[in-house]
Design a protein around this motif. Structure first.
Motif, mmCIF file in Angstrom:
data_model
loop_
_atom_site.group_PDB
_atom_site.id
_atom_site.type_symbol
_atom_site.label_atom_id
_atom_site.label_comp_id
_atom_site.label_asym_id
_atom_site.label_seq_id
_atom_site.Cartn_x
_atom_site.Cartn_y
_atom_site.Cartn_z
ATOM 1 N N GLY A 1 0.815 -1.212 0.000
ATOM 2 C CA GLY A 1 0.000 0.000 0.000
ATOM 3 C C GLY A 1 0.846 1.258 0.000
ATOM 4 O O GLY A 1 0.566 2.217 -0.731
ATOM 5 N N VAL A 2 1.905 1.255 0.804
ATOM 6 C CA VAL A 2 2.791 2.422 0.870
ATOM 7 C C VAL A 2 3.545 2.594 -0.454
ATOM 8 O O VAL A 2 3.702 3.708 -0.947
ATOM 9 C CB VAL A 2 3.772 2.301 2.069
ATOM 10 N N VAL A 3 3.994 1.498 -1.049
ATOM 11 C CA VAL A 3 4.664 1.574 -2.357
ATOM 12 C C VAL A 3 3.691 2.122 -3.400
ATOM 13 O O VAL A 3 4.052 2.981 -4.214
ATOM 14 C CB VAL A 3 5.223 0.197 -2.782
ATOM 15 N N GLY A 4 2.460 1.659 -3.388
ATOM 16 C CA GLY A 4 1.452 2.161 -4.324
ATOM 17 C C GLY A 4 1.203 3.646 -4.145
ATOM 18 O O GLY A 4 1.099 4.404 -5.119
ATOM 19 N N LEU A 5 1.134 4.094 -2.910
ATOM 20 C CA LEU A 5 0.969 5.521 -2.629
ATOM 21 C C LEU A 5 2.163 6.318 -3.154
ATOM 22 O O LEU A 5 2.002 7.393 -3.730
ATOM 23 C CB LEU A 5 0.802 5.747 -1.124
ATOM 24 N N GLY A 6 3.351 5.779 -2.999
ATOM 25 C CA GLY A 6 4.551 6.447 -3.510
ATOM 26 C C GLY A 6 4.557 6.543 -5.021
ATOM 27 O O GLY A 6 4.964 7.561 -5.589
ATOM 28 N N VAL B 1 8.614 7.857 -0.202
ATOM 29 C CA VAL B 1 7.520 6.986 0.223
ATOM 30 C C VAL B 1 7.711 5.580 -0.348
ATOM 31 O O VAL B 1 7.468 4.587 0.345
ATOM 32 C CB VAL B 1 6.160 7.591 -0.194
ATOM 33 N N ILE B 2 8.173 5.489 -1.582
ATOM 34 C CA ILE B 2 8.466 4.174 -2.168
ATOM 35 C C ILE B 2 9.563 3.478 -1.361
ATOM 36 O O ILE B 2 9.476 2.281 -1.084
ATOM 37 C CB ILE B 2 8.864 4.308 -3.645
ATOM 38 N N ALA B 3 10.588 4.226 -0.964
ATOM 39 C CA ALA B 3 11.671 3.638 -0.169
ATOM 40 C C ALA B 3 11.147 3.131 1.173
ATOM 41 O O ALA B 3 11.554 2.054 1.638
ATOM 42 C CB ALA B 3 12.783 4.664 0.042
ATOM 43 N N VAL B 4 10.241 3.872 1.799
ATOM 44 C CA VAL B 4 9.662 3.422 3.077
ATOM 45 C C VAL B 4 8.859 2.137 2.860
ATOM 46 O O VAL B 4 8.970 1.182 3.635
ATOM 47 C CB VAL B 4 8.786 4.535 3.696
ATOM 48 N N GLY B 5 8.054 2.099 1.808
ATOM 49 C CA GLY B 5 7.285 0.895 1.517
ATOM 50 C C GLY B 5 8.159 -0.309 1.228
ATOM 51 O O GLY B 5 7.894 -1.419 1.689
#
Length: 102
Positions: free
Chosen positions: A12-17, A30-34
């Motif tokens: 979900g976090v990667v998708g948001l990024g 945000v992609i890095a966090v996901g």
């Protein structure tokens, strides 16, 4: 069960990024966090996280500078505030842009 929840949150976090990449906001961060969330469970996310970290601006120690984080957060907040202002305030963005001519 914990692994499934962690993978769901990570995806979900990667998708948001990915959505944030063309929009104002810290998409790569945000992609890095996901990917960091996913890297605990899947090997491909760990490999991809290394590639994403290479693209992020970093200092000599490999950490993201505080000024970069602050700038990304402020740009995201400004984009969200402008979206809310134009949506709720019933304001035409074109009128705001062209108001300098008056």
């Amino acid at each position: 069960m914990v692994r499934m929840v962690r993978m769901g949150v990570g995806l979900g976090v990667v998708g948001l990024g990915i959505i944030m990449l063309p929009l104002p906001g810290p998409g790569m961060l945000v992609i890095a966090v996901g990917l960091a969330i996913l890297a605990r469970d899947v090997a491909w996310a760990d490999r991809l996280l290394r590639k994403v970290r290479e693209r992020l601006p970093s200092d000599a120690e490999g950490k993201l500078p505080r000024s970069t984080i602050v700038t990304m957060v402020l740009l995201t907040a400004a984009g969200i505030a402008a979206s809310i202002w134009f949506t709720v305030g019933d304001i035409n963005p074109l009128d705001v842009i062209l108001s300098w001519r008056d």
